[in-house]
Write a protein that holds these residues in place. Sequence first.
Motif, short mmCIF file in Angstrom:
data_model
loop_
_atom_site.label_atom_id
_atom_site.label_comp_id
_atom_site.label_asym_id
_atom_site.label_seq_id
_atom_site.Cartn_x
_atom_site.Cartn_y
_atom_site.Cartn_z
N ARG A 18 -12.20 -2.66 -2.23
CA ARG A 18 -11.35 -2.16 -3.31
C ARG A 18 -12.23 -1.66 -4.44
NH1 ARG A 18 -5.96 -2.56 -4.11
NH2 ARG A 18 -5.63 -4.10 -2.46
N LEU A 42 -12.27 -9.40 -8.89
CA LEU A 42 -13.53 -8.84 -8.41
C LEU A 42 -13.84 -7.53 -9.14
CD1 LEU A 42 -14.83 -8.91 -4.92
CD2 LEU A 42 -14.64 -6.68 -5.90
N TYR A 101 -8.16 -4.05 8.00
CA TYR A 101 -7.65 -4.82 6.85
C TYR A 101 -6.57 -5.82 7.26
CZ TYR A 101 -5.88 -5.54 2.08
OH TYR A 101 -5.49 -6.10 0.87
N ASN A 117 -7.85 -9.54 6.83
CA ASN A 117 -6.71 -10.38 6.47
C ASN A 117 -5.72 -10.25 7.62
OD1 ASN A 117 -7.64 -10.40 3.62
ND2 ASN A 117 -7.01 -8.28 3.71
N TRP A 176 -10.03 -14.07 6.57
CA TRP A 176 -9.55 -14.76 5.36
C TRP A 176 -9.02 -16.16 5.71
CZ3 TRP A 176 -9.33 -13.76 0.09
CH2 TRP A 176 -8.46 -14.54 -0.66
N ASP A 190 -18.18 -9.08 -0.54
CA ASP A 190 -17.08 -9.74 0.16
C ASP A 190 -16.99 -9.59 1.68
OD1 ASP A 190 -15.48 -11.73 -0.62
OD2 ASP A 190 -14.23 -10.52 -1.90
N TYR A 191 -15.92 -10.21 2.18
CA TYR A 191 -15.75 -10.45 3.61
C TYR A 191 -15.31 -9.21 4.38
CZ TYR A 191 -10.92 -10.69 2.02
OH TYR A 191 -9.71 -10.39 1.45
N HIS A 192 -15.00 -8.15 3.67
CA HIS A 192 -14.63 -6.93 4.38
C HIS A 192 -15.87 -6.27 4.99
CE1 HIS A 192 -12.06 -7.56 0.81
NE2 HIS A 192 -11.09 -7.34 1.66
N HIS A 243 -17.20 -13.64 -2.13
CA HIS A 243 -16.38 -14.18 -3.23
C HIS A 243 -15.37 -15.23 -2.79
CE1 HIS A 243 -17.59 -11.31 -6.44
NE2 HIS A 243 -17.98 -10.60 -5.39
N ILE A 244 -15.36 -15.55 -1.52
CA ILE A 244 -14.39 -16.55 -1.05
C ILE A 244 -15.18 -17.73 -0.46
CG2 ILE A 244 -12.63 -14.80 -0.71
CD1 ILE A 244 -13.14 -14.87 2.29
N ARG A 259 -1.88 -14.66 -7.02
CA ARG A 259 -1.54 -13.68 -5.99
C ARG A 259 -0.72 -14.45 -4.96
NH1 ARG A 259 -4.24 -12.20 -2.10
NH2 ARG A 259 -5.96 -13.57 -2.58
N ARG A 292 -0.73 -8.13 0.13
CA ARG A 292 -0.91 -7.98 1.58
C ARG A 292 0.42 -8.00 2.35
NH1 ARG A 292 -6.09 -12.06 1.30
NH2 ARG A 292 -7.10 -10.86 -0.32
#
Length: 498
Positions: free
Chosen positions: A16, A38, A99, A104, A108, A164-166, A188-189, A301, A339
């Motif tokens: 993002r 983020l 995604y 996710n 995630w 991040d995880y992406h 970040h997670i 969220r 999401r």
Amino acid sequence: MERCPFENELILVSNRGPISYTRGEDGELKTVRGGGGLVTALLGVAASCEITWIASAMTPEDAEISIRVGGGSTKVTHDEHRLGLRFVVSDPEVYNKFYNIIANPLIWFIQHYLWDLSVVPDIRHNEFEAWENGYQVVNREFADVVCDELDARGNERPVVMLHDYHLYTCPSLVRERHPEAFLHQFVHIPWPQSDSWRVLPRHIRQAIVRGLLANDIVAFHTQRYVRNFLVSCEELIGAEVEVDFARSVVIVAGREVWVRAYPISIDCADFERLAESESVLEEERYIEALRREYLVLRVDRMDLSKNIVRGFKAFDMFLDDHPEFKQRITFLALLQPSRGDVKEYNTYRQQIMREVEVINTKHGTTNWMPIDVRMQDNFMRSVAAYKQFDVLMVNAIYDGMNLIAKEAGLINRHDGVLILSENTGAHEELGEYCLSVNPFDLESQSEAIYQALIMEKDEKSRRAGMIRDTVKHNDIQKWIETQFVDIKAKMTEKAEAT
Ligand code: G6P
């Protein structure tokens, strides 16, 4: 804030981006700020360095801009900062696999321990295919753009900071083509215990760890995640690496990868200014009008990891045990939709609404609704509510950091009490000053609501003051500067080794 401690330009890479384009009713293109903590944190980096930000095109208009500039970067201004923005445009079907099937929920959910392993997930053709033709493809597309930027700069050697995880497999693809590149990745997670990764077939979990180890520095929010990552390297690809726990280093293919913790934070001065802005003051009047004697607040969220349903169950138990608070208290839940294309999130939304209905029917009266849920994205209202709460509920199952606890703790005007899950990253810093809860223990959460409400004024004020001081002491500038110091040191080490 200080300038970057090194000359090199920064290339930020995240799914993002800071800005997305849409078309207004008048048909004109307009920009919308990318959501989430983020983006806010990374804009802090943009304030101190010259940056180019590579991000996914999130809207057809982003893709349109990308075509207009021939796939290159476009200069944008954000909060007075000029930055280069370059979109990665993926085929919508490929992006959907990346995604909505792999990042996710699959990754995630593993990293937040959300799968109920007795029944889910099933890894079938659909998931294998989404890994190959979704996640890997988007990571390759990102790697192509990063390499293109590195090629264009020749000997200038910019620092590449991935997020991040992406983007777990992107670094290895960049490293293959640019062995000399300086790559830094922030996760970040939470990084879970190594066995959690065994949900994924071997080639997938190994590709994730190998991808991360193609960086020069891998960063997390807490020491716990650092330890978990070091153990994961040993457990999941032990034959290929040597893990030095004392130095927090992984040696792989003759390279040393530093593994470090930098707890992310917020821009305190900016946030305090925002708290006094006209739009927040206006929302504050709205909150004042709906609150009763006591306000319990949660802002999240709408994510399964946030543990929203259990928070309401605990409130139900609290009302059962302390009926003297009925009519005098409101639990306001400001939940941002998230999401919506992932089925687990939709089911969870329905579960939340069912639970709220049951509790409101059980305890509510014609003129009092115990739980007031707003499912909307209204940041100014959230900030206004941060100022007003008496009790803030942050009971996440697991959470990389949780910036709500920091933002709300900084600007609350009521010496409000923070109820904080021991499984949030923020707990490493704020654990002493909050009422600490286990996210599964409803008794402790219900009791914490009660204890928060009856706490002596002086004690509340002491704790709230300590939270404010802690957040101010480690604000976003410190988060960025400590990373810059390490990047510089690691660059020097690399230069000396060659
Ligand atoms: C949360 C996490 C971030 C992550 C983001 C993605 O905010 O803390 O680490 O990057 O979710 O959110 P998105 O809305 O882009 O799926």
